[in-house]
Write an enzyme that holds these catalytic residues in place. Structure first.
Site, PDB file in Angstrom:
ATOM      1  N   ILE A   1       0.867  -1.181   0.000  1.00  0.00           N
ATOM      2  CA  ILE A   1       0.000   0.000   0.000  1.00  0.00           C
ATOM      3  C   ILE A   1       0.901   1.228   0.000  1.00  0.00           C
ATOM      4  CG2 ILE A   1      -1.840   1.239   1.203  1.00  0.00           C
ATOM      5  CD1 ILE A   1      -2.584  -1.510   2.495  1.00  0.00           C
TER       6      ILE A   1
ATOM      7  N   GLU B   1       4.397  -7.921   2.770  1.00  0.00           N
ATOM      8  CA  GLU B   1       4.712  -8.874   3.845  1.00  0.00           C
ATOM      9  C   GLU B   1       4.318  -8.309   5.200  1.00  0.00           C
ATOM     10  OE1 GLU B   1       6.600  -7.688   1.420  1.00  0.00           O
ATOM     11  OE2 GLU B   1       8.418  -8.872   1.146  1.00  0.00           O
TER      12      GLU B   1
ATOM     13  N   CYS C   1      12.174  -7.288   1.061  1.00  0.00           N
ATOM     14  CA  CYS C   1      13.185  -6.252   1.324  1.00  0.00           C
ATOM     15  C   CYS C   1      13.781  -6.433   2.720  1.00  0.00           C
ATOM     16  CB  CYS C   1      12.561  -4.860   1.188  1.00  0.00           C
ATOM     17  SG  CYS C   1      11.526  -4.380   2.581  1.00  0.00           S
TER      18      CYS C   1
HETATM   19  N1  THU Z   1       7.527  -3.908  -1.746  1.00  0.00           N
HETATM   20  C1  THU Z   1       6.876  -4.881  -1.038  1.00  0.00           C
HETATM   21  O1  THU Z   1       5.654  -4.908  -0.970  1.00  0.00           O
HETATM   22  N2  THU Z   1       7.629  -5.818  -0.412  1.00  0.00           N
HETATM   23  C2  THU Z   1       8.992  -5.847  -0.402  1.00  0.00           C
HETATM   24  O2  THU Z   1       9.583  -6.639   0.321  1.00  0.00           O
HETATM   25  C3  THU Z   1       9.736  -4.937  -1.267  1.00  0.00           C
HETATM   26  C4  THU Z   1       8.964  -3.818  -1.853  1.00  0.00           C
HETATM   27  C5  THU Z   1       6.736  -2.879  -2.418  1.00  0.00           C
HETATM   28  C6  THU Z   1       6.884  -1.510  -1.823  1.00  0.00           C
HETATM   29  C7  THU Z   1       6.544  -0.625  -3.000  1.00  0.00           C
HETATM   30  O3  THU Z   1       5.156  -0.395  -3.019  1.00  0.00           O
HETATM   31  C8  THU Z   1       6.918  -1.451  -4.220  1.00  0.00           C
HETATM   32  O4  THU Z   1       7.134  -2.764  -3.756  1.00  0.00           O
HETATM   33  C9  THU Z   1       8.134  -0.948  -4.944  1.00  0.00           C
HETATM   34  O5  THU Z   1       9.215  -0.841  -4.103  1.00  0.00           O
END
Ligand code: THU
Length: 122
Positions: free
Chosen positions: A43, A55, A80
């Site tokens: 989001i 996550e 990440c």
């Molecule tokens: N993002 C995630 O949802 N999970 C992660 O572990 C890495 C990044 C999302 C955050 C952002 O909305 C998009 O990926 C691009 O970075």
């Protein structure tokens, strides 16, 4: 639970991604010890730092409903660093399934984040 079925739930959750800035749609599905599954998606926010990853949405939904025992998580993208740290707070031995094209690669969280920060070390 079968990792493919868990990944399907993660993929479905990604359909609800709110990601107008990156256009990256991430989905996650976390499996609890009691076999309940909580899903989440990323989001985003105009104030970029306020964005929350898929996550963490899945995990926080679960924790906010009283769940604290987690076995596995399926994620459509590799988690990440912040999410690795957050997952390790509750489940240092978590199994992490990551989509890789048509395949799924399975990791141990402890391999993805060796030496996680813990304030228990003080
Ligand atoms: N993002 C995630 O949802 N999970 C992660 O572990 C890495 C990044 C999302 C955050 C952002 O909305 C998009 O990926 C691009 O970075």
């Amino acid at each position: 639970m079968d990792k493919k079925a868990l990944m399907e739930k993660a993929r479905y959750a990604a359909k609800f991604s709110y990601s107008p800035y990156s256009n990256v749609k991430v989905g996650a599905a976390v499996l609890c010890k009691n076999q309940k599954i909580y899903t989440g998606t990323n989001i985003e926010n105009a104030s970029f730092g306020a964005t929350v990853c898929a996550e963490r949405v899945a995990l926080f939904k679960a924790v906010s409903e009283g769940e604290k025992d987690f076995l596995e998580i399926a994620v459509t993208h590799i988690p990440c660093g912040i999410c690795r740290q957050v997952l390790s707070e509750f489940a240092p031995n978590l199994i992490v399934h990551v989509k890789n094209g048509d395949d799924i690669i399975t990791y141990k969280l402890s391999d993805l984040l060796p030496n996680a920060f813990s304030n228990k070390n003080f």
